[in-house]
Design a protein around this motif. Structure first.
Motif, PDB file in Angstrom:
ATOM      1  N   ASP A 164       0.831  -1.199   0.000  1.00  0.00           N
ATOM      2  CA  ASP A 164       0.000   0.000   0.000  1.00  0.00           C
ATOM      3  C   ASP A 164       0.874   1.261   0.000  1.00  0.00           C
ATOM      4  O   ASP A 164       1.391   1.672   1.030  1.00  0.00           O
ATOM      5  CB  ASP A 164      -0.920  -0.026   1.220  1.00  0.00           C
ATOM      6  CG  ASP A 164      -1.907   1.114   1.264  1.00  0.00           C
ATOM      7  OD1 ASP A 164      -2.039   1.843   0.252  1.00  0.00           O
ATOM      8  OD2 ASP A 164      -2.552   1.281   2.313  1.00  0.00           O
ATOM      9  N   ILE A 165       1.047   1.845  -1.177  1.00  0.00           N
ATOM     10  CA  ILE A 165       1.847   3.054  -1.345  1.00  0.00           C
ATOM     11  C   ILE A 165       0.886   4.217  -1.551  1.00  0.00           C
ATOM     12  O   ILE A 165       0.002   4.143  -2.409  1.00  0.00           O
ATOM     13  CB  ILE A 165       2.802   2.919  -2.550  1.00  0.00           C
ATOM     14  CG1 ILE A 165       3.776   1.759  -2.324  1.00  0.00           C
ATOM     15  CG2 ILE A 165       3.556   4.221  -2.794  1.00  0.00           C
ATOM     16  CD1 ILE A 165       4.630   1.428  -3.537  1.00  0.00           C
ATOM     17  N   PRO A 166       1.042   5.303  -0.796  1.00  0.00           N
ATOM     18  CA  PRO A 166       0.108   6.424  -0.969  1.00  0.00           C
ATOM     19  C   PRO A 166       0.257   7.066  -2.344  1.00  0.00           C
ATOM     20  O   PRO A 166       1.364   7.148  -2.879  1.00  0.00           O
ATOM     21  CB  PRO A 166       0.511   7.395   0.140  1.00  0.00           C
ATOM     22  CG  PRO A 166       1.919   7.064   0.448  1.00  0.00           C
ATOM     23  CD  PRO A 166       2.082   5.600   0.184  1.00  0.00           C
ATOM     24  N   PRO A 167      -0.850   7.531  -2.913  1.00  0.00           N
ATOM     25  CA  PRO A 167      -0.773   8.223  -4.210  1.00  0.00           C
ATOM     26  C   PRO A 167       0.067   9.492  -4.082  1.00  0.00           C
ATOM     27  O   PRO A 167      -0.230  10.364  -3.266  1.00  0.00           O
ATOM     28  CB  PRO A 167      -2.231   8.559  -4.529  1.00  0.00           C
ATOM     29  CG  PRO A 167      -3.050   7.651  -3.661  1.00  0.00           C
ATOM     30  CD  PRO A 167      -2.223   7.410  -2.427  1.00  0.00           C
ATOM     31  N   ILE A 168       1.103   9.585  -4.892  1.00  0.00           N
ATOM     32  CA  ILE A 168       2.026  10.714  -4.786  1.00  0.00           C
ATOM     33  C   ILE A 168       1.330  12.031  -5.089  1.00  0.00           C
ATOM     34  O   ILE A 168       1.649  13.066  -4.505  1.00  0.00           O
ATOM     35  CB  ILE A 168       3.283  10.492  -5.665  1.00  0.00           C
ATOM     36  CG1 ILE A 168       4.411  11.424  -5.228  1.00  0.00           C
ATOM     37  CG2 ILE A 168       2.972  10.613  -7.132  1.00  0.00           C
ATOM     38  CD1 ILE A 168       4.971  11.132  -3.863  1.00  0.00           C
ATOM     39  N   GLY A 169       0.330  12.007  -5.957  1.00  0.00           N
ATOM     40  CA  GLY A 169      -0.432  13.223  -6.245  1.00  0.00           C
ATOM     41  C   GLY A 169      -1.165  13.742  -5.024  1.00  0.00           C
ATOM     42  O   GLY A 169      -1.267  14.965  -4.826  1.00  0.00           O
TER      43      GLY A 169
END
Length: 185
Positions: A164-169
């Motif tokens: 689970d990687i947070p959306p960079i945007g």
């Protein structure tokens, strides 16, 4: 994610170790918003998230923000690993997990840790990540936070699975909102 009532105000005196010596959270946020990400050196998903932060470094700098990646490993290991991977973000060591506890990053359960598609792992490995020797708790949770100059957490992402990687945007948008808000005060 989004607006959160959690604050790092009480954590401002907490220091983490960096290659240049200990630095407090108050020092990190003194010049602008900070993205604080808790990663594991050996984790391929963490390596991908670190590359994502690298890619938006200019966007962060344009609004006076910086990214800090926090690891549990000792400062020499952290510094060496970050240098080998060419990371320009600040890499720091929190072996006593004081900052990690202040942000309420929790360990993964065994079931939650592994709840991701193997294809996600294949994608991050193909993008340049590598699975390294496990040097910290394999179930160590991950989190990414945007902290304003006032110590308030404006964005919080607690990873649900290892992948689970947070959306960079979303991170960049939160940084911009905090930066604009601090200029208008």
């Amino acid at each position: 994610t989004g607006e959160d009532t959690l604050s790092l105000h009480d954590a401002l005196p907490i220091s983490v170790a960096s290659a240049g010596g200990d630095v407090s959270i108050a020092q990190l946020i003194a010049t602008g918003p900070v993205v604080v990400a808790f990663h594991r050196l050996w984790c391929p998903f963490c390596q991908q998230a670190a590359r994502d932060l690298e890619q938006v470094g200019d966007d962060l700098a344009a609004v006076g923000a910086r990214a800090v990646i926090v690891y549990r490993d000792d400062v020499d290991t952290v510094s060496t690993s970050c240098a080998e991977r060419g990371l320009a973000v600040d890499c720091v060591s929190d072996p006593r997990q004081e900052l990690e506890r202040a942000t309420e990053v929790e360990r993964f359960s065994v079931g939650r840790y592994a709840m991701f598609s193997p294809m996600r792992l294949i994608r991050v490995l193909r993008s340049g990540s590598r699975a390294g020797k496990v040097t910290s708790d394999i179930l160590q949770g991950r989190g990414t936070f945007v902290v304003g100059r006032d110590g308030r957490i404006a964005y919080a992402h607690h990873a649900v699975t290892a992948a689970d990687i947070p959306p960079i945007g979303d991170i960049v948008a939160a940084v911009r909102a905090v930066a604009v808000g601090s200029r208008s005060q």
